[in-house]
Design an enzyme around this catalytic site. Sequence first.
Site, PDB file in Angstrom:
ATOM      1  CG  ASP A 177      16.462  -8.596 -12.116  1.00  0.00           C
ATOM      2  OD1 ASP A 177      16.005  -7.502 -11.720  1.00  0.00           O
ATOM      3  OD2 ASP A 177      15.744  -9.490 -12.582  1.00  0.00           O
ATOM      4  CE1 TYR A 222      10.663  -4.585  -8.578  1.00  0.00           C
ATOM      5  CE2 TYR A 222       9.225  -5.095  -6.728  1.00  0.00           C
ATOM      6  CZ  TYR A 222       9.432  -4.972  -8.082  1.00  0.00           C
ATOM      7  OH  TYR A 222       8.401  -5.219  -8.949  1.00  0.00           O
ATOM      8  N   GLY A 228       0.603   0.143  -5.096  1.00  0.00           N
ATOM      9  CA  GLY A 228      -0.660  -0.592  -5.075  1.00  0.00           C
ATOM     10  C   GLY A 228      -1.559  -0.133  -6.202  1.00  0.00           C
ATOM     11  CB  CYS A 266       7.648 -10.616   3.233  1.00  0.00           C
ATOM     12  SG  CYS A 266       7.386  -9.104   4.178  1.00  0.00           S
ATOM     13  CB  CYS A 273      -0.871   0.061   1.247  1.00  0.00           C
ATOM     14  SG  CYS A 273      -1.952  -1.339   1.413  1.00  0.00           S
ATOM     15  CG  ASN A 294       2.346   0.273   3.684  1.00  0.00           C
ATOM     16  OD1 ASN A 294       2.144  -0.804   3.123  1.00  0.00           O
ATOM     17  ND2 ASN A 294       3.487   0.908   3.613  1.00  0.00           N
ATOM     18  N   GLY A 295       1.116  -2.339   5.585  1.00  0.00           N
ATOM     19  CA  GLY A 295       1.846  -3.331   6.368  1.00  0.00           C
ATOM     20  C   GLY A 295       0.998  -4.557   6.617  1.00  0.00           C
ATOM     21  CB  SER A 341      13.431  -1.753 -10.039  1.00  0.00           C
ATOM     22  OG  SER A 341      13.460  -3.080 -10.518  1.00  0.00           O
ATOM     23  CB  CYS A 353      11.083  -3.129   4.436  1.00  0.00           C
ATOM     24  SG  CYS A 353      11.002  -4.130   2.954  1.00  0.00           S
TER      25      CYS A 353
HETATM   26  S1  SF4 Z   1      10.989  -9.809   5.137  1.00  0.00           S
HETATM   27 FE1  SF4 Z   1       9.530  -8.318   4.309  1.00  0.00          FE
HETATM   28  S2  SF4 Z   1       9.868  -6.471   5.521  1.00  0.00           S
HETATM   29 FE2  SF4 Z   1      11.664  -7.774   5.824  1.00  0.00          FE
HETATM   30  S3  SF4 Z   1      13.117  -7.090   4.250  1.00  0.00           S
HETATM   31 FE3  SF4 Z   1      11.978  -8.783   3.379  1.00  0.00          FE
HETATM   32  S4  SF4 Z   1      10.302  -7.811   2.245  1.00  0.00           S
HETATM   33 FE4  SF4 Z   1      11.110  -6.296   3.692  1.00  0.00          FE
END
Ligand code: SF4
Length: 479
Positions: free
Chosen positions: A362, A258, A37, A399, A11, A112-113, A300, A252
């Site tokens: 990449d 990215y 998003g 994640c 988000c 967000n999260g 990216s 993060c």
């Molecule tokens: S686990 Fe999730 S929050 Fe942690 S670095 Fe990887 S993508 Fe980011």
Amino acid sequence: MDEFDGLKEECGLFGIWGHPEASELTYIAMHSLQHRGQQGAGIVSSSGDYLFGARGMGLLTEALSKEQLDSLKPFPHAIGHTRYASSGGSELSNVQPFLFKSHKGDLALAHNGNLVNAMNLRRALEDQGAIFQTTSDSEVLAHLLRRERGGGEESFEGRKKRIKKVLKQVKGAFAFMIMHQDSLTVALDDHGVRPLMLGKKDGSYCVASETCAFTAIGAEYIRDIEAGEMITITDEGIDFDHYTDTTSPHMCSMEYIYFARADSEFRRTSTYRIRKELGRSLAEEMQGIDADIVIGVPDSSLAAAHGFSEASGIKQEQGLLKNRYVGRTFITPGQEARERAVRMKLSPVRDIVEGRRVIVIDDSIVRGTTSRFIVKALKKAGAKEVHMGVSSPPLKNPCYYGIDVSTHAEIIASTKSPEEIRDEIGADSLTYLSVDKMHDVYHSFGSKGQCDACFTGNYPIDIEEAILPQEKDLKQKGV
Ligand code: SF4
């Protein structure tokens, strides 16, 4: 990494308090957060007495009509949200901001999260009689806020106390915007996993997931909001506070690698510069590989390729082109659809790569679909050798903090070694950046601490309550 093959951010948030053009500015800012998003978007505005909302499915231009935006124009306070559905389904009811009406006053919420204890909290609330309108974990917070008592119902301090108490009950990665008629409260979890920035436009405070939103509306970027911080904006001014003093910053890592837009800044450093530095570090790890040109996977990975080229002295060329006009709506889940999407999206520039030894940079490999296609396409276009360099460590784990790769089965490096991946994608060599080198880069830019769980499996926030049953099986089997 191509977005059809990789990780998806959940988000984007934007909010502004006390500006005559609040909803227009929110709409503009949300355009610059569209990469975070694309499945739905919404805006809630406050007149000072009541909250009014509009939301819809799809890209911002599809989600909100001119009539909806016009209806929000008169109001001086607004919050907006762009959504990618990772927890909860992708139906309209899950599009935020959520707006709740009650005799005690209106409440809007955007998040967000991902809350790792949302399921348990939700069950407990349902057992106490709560009925949920959505499948989103964010709605849990609204229920907790409505139920919380004490602290003096109407006073500013009383409301703050209740919000603090509720924030202490939720666990996970969150950047929250909580809007009442007369206040906007924003809070970041105690690990500061997701980004949240503070800015100012014509004397009015604003917040955003990324600073590119401030650039889009001509706002000043003041600073990054810190882990555990809670900020409340009202007509009287701004109140800086913390809902907890026990913090452990773990921003993060993938935001740098990215997710975030290249012009967005973290601690006053652009993502572009950080990615370039990751590319420079990768060049050190690939010193033994001779090549004629280096190319980045657009968009990216271009910054990392640039850094790689500067450090190695190997000329950077645009050997891959991205078709920016491939629509998203026809993309259906599944491997075949993903492969078709990557093929439509990326194509090699034949006379740049023909007869040359190519290093492709990449930023990450998730499923491997994009890498496999790129190597094959470059070789078909006449490249003599294709060496793959990845400007992040092998991504091995799901994640649980708001990014849409939630099972090991979707991640190629969770079961295969780099050599097996090299073989599978057909590259002449495959080199990843090491975890240590990645952290060295972040430290050099003043990072206070990074989450690297998808690379290392060291989850900074306990995920036991969030793990899916099938993941628990794999974990027990040691996969
Ligand atoms: S686990 Fe999730 S929050 Fe942690 S670095 Fe990887 S993508 Fe980011």
